[in-house]
Motif scaffolding. Structure first.
Motif, PDB file in Angstrom:
ATOM      1  N   TYR A  57     -26.528 -63.298  49.248  1.00 22.30           N
ATOM      2  CA  TYR A  57     -27.261 -62.677  50.353  1.00 22.30           C
ATOM      3  C   TYR A  57     -28.004 -61.445  49.866  1.00 22.30           C
ATOM      4  O   TYR A  57     -27.607 -60.803  48.885  1.00 22.30           O
ATOM      5  N   GLY A  63     -30.024 -65.840  58.491  1.00 21.41           N
ATOM      6  CA  GLY A  63     -29.735 -64.426  58.343  1.00 21.41           C
ATOM      7  C   GLY A  63     -29.562 -63.748  59.687  1.00 21.41           C
ATOM      8  O   GLY A  63     -29.547 -64.408  60.734  1.00 21.41           O
ATOM      9  N   LYS A  97     -29.915 -64.906  53.521  1.00 18.53           N
ATOM     10  CA  LYS A  97     -29.558 -65.616  52.303  1.00 18.53           C
ATOM     11  C   LYS A  97     -30.606 -65.334  51.232  1.00 18.53           C
ATOM     12  O   LYS A  97     -31.793 -65.213  51.523  1.00 18.53           O
TER      13      LYS A  97
END
Length: 237
Positions: free
Chosen positions: A64, A172, A121
Motif C-alpha cells: 500500500y 483504497g 494499493k
C-alpha cells in the motif's frame, strides 16, 4: 531514513509555482533541464527496489501507498493539476512498515484547511481516471468534527487486515478534512457489482461501529466526473 522529517516536509511544504522565465533563451534552457530531470526520474524509478517485508516482519496481502493532498477550497482544478498536487508519502509491505509511517503522521483530526490522506494499493493512484478506479465507485460517510481520527484508523486497519472479504475489489480509502465536517470513503473497482458494494457497506458499518441511522452514500466515479464537469467544465477529484 528519517521518516518524521520526510512526512513533515511533504505535508507542511507550501505549493510554489515559481517565477516565469523572462526570455525565450532561458525558457528553452529550462525546458531542456526539465526533460533531463524527467528522464533521470524515470530511470531512477525503473531502478527503484521493490518494497518487501523485512526479516521476521508480518507481510500484508498487498503493498500500500500513503498519499497526501491539500488545495484551496472552491478553486476547481484539472485532473492534471490535481495529479501534480498529490504527494506520495511512502509505500509499505508489512505491518511493521505501516506502523513506522503511521506513528509519525499527523492525525486527520489535527489537520487544518482542505486536506486529504489517501491509502491505496501500490500502483493505484487516488484518482477517478486511474484504470483500477474508472469503473468503480466509493462509499461515503460524512462525519461531525472530532470523529475523523478514530474512524480513519479503524477503516484503514480493517482494509489492511482484509476484513472486507471482497477479493481484489478494494482499491483504497480516503479521509477528507473540511471546515465544517470530515468525510471518509472507501473505493472499489466495480460499481455495478451490487453484492460486493453491499458487503463493503455492511462491513464498513461494523468496523466503524456506526449507529443504524447513519447516512451512507454510494457514488460511482462516473457520476462524480459528470457532476464536476457540469459545475466546473473540467474534472477534479
Amino acid at each position: 531514513l528519517n521518516v518524521r522529517f520526510a512526512l513533515k516536509k511533504i505535508i507542511l511544504k507550501d505549493d510554489d509555482s515559481g517565477d516565469h522565465d523572462q526570455n525565450e533563451e532561458n525558457s528553452t534552457q529550462k525546458d531542456g533541464e526539465k526533460e533531463k530531470t524527467e528522464r533521470d526520474k524515470n530511470q531512477s524509478s525503473s531502478k527503484r527496489k521493490a518494497v518487501v517485508p523485512g526479516p521476521a516482519e508480518h507481510p500484508l496481502q498487498y503493498n500500500y501507498t500513503f498519499w497526501y493532498s491539500r488545495r484551496t477550497p472552491g478553486r476547481p482544478t484539472s485532473s492534471q493539476s490535481y495529479e501534480q498536487n498529490i504527494k506520495q508519502i511512502g509505500t509499505f509491505a508489512s505491518v511493521e512498515q505501516f506502523w513506522r509511517f503511521y506513528s509519525h503522521m499527523v492525525r486527520p483530526g489535527d489537520l487544518t484547511g482542505h486536506s486529504d490522506f489517501h491509502l491505496f494499493k501500490e500502483g493505484i493512484k487516488p484518482m477517478w481516471e486511474d484504470d483500477a478506479n474508472k469503473n468503480g465507485g466509493k462509499w461515503i460517510i460524512r462525519l461531525r468534527k472530532g470523529l475523523a481520527s478514530r474512524c480513519w484508523e479503524n477503516l484503514i486497519l480493517a482494509m489492511l487486515g482484509e476484513q472486507f472479504m471482497v477479493g481484489e475489489e478494494i482499491c483504497g480509502a480516503v479521509v477528507s478534512v473540511r471546515f465544517q465536517e470530515d468525510i471518509i470513503s472507501i473505493w472499489n473497482k466495480t460499481a455495478s457489482d451490487q453484492a460486493t458494494t453491499a458487503r463493503i457497506r455492511d462491513t464498513l458499518r461494523r468496523v466503524l461501529n456506526l449507529p443504524p441511522n447513519t447516512i451512507m452514500e454510494y457514488k460511482t466515479h462516473t457520476d462524480s466526473i459528470k457532476y464536476v464537469l457540469g459545475v466546473y467544465g473540467r474534472t477534479c477529484p
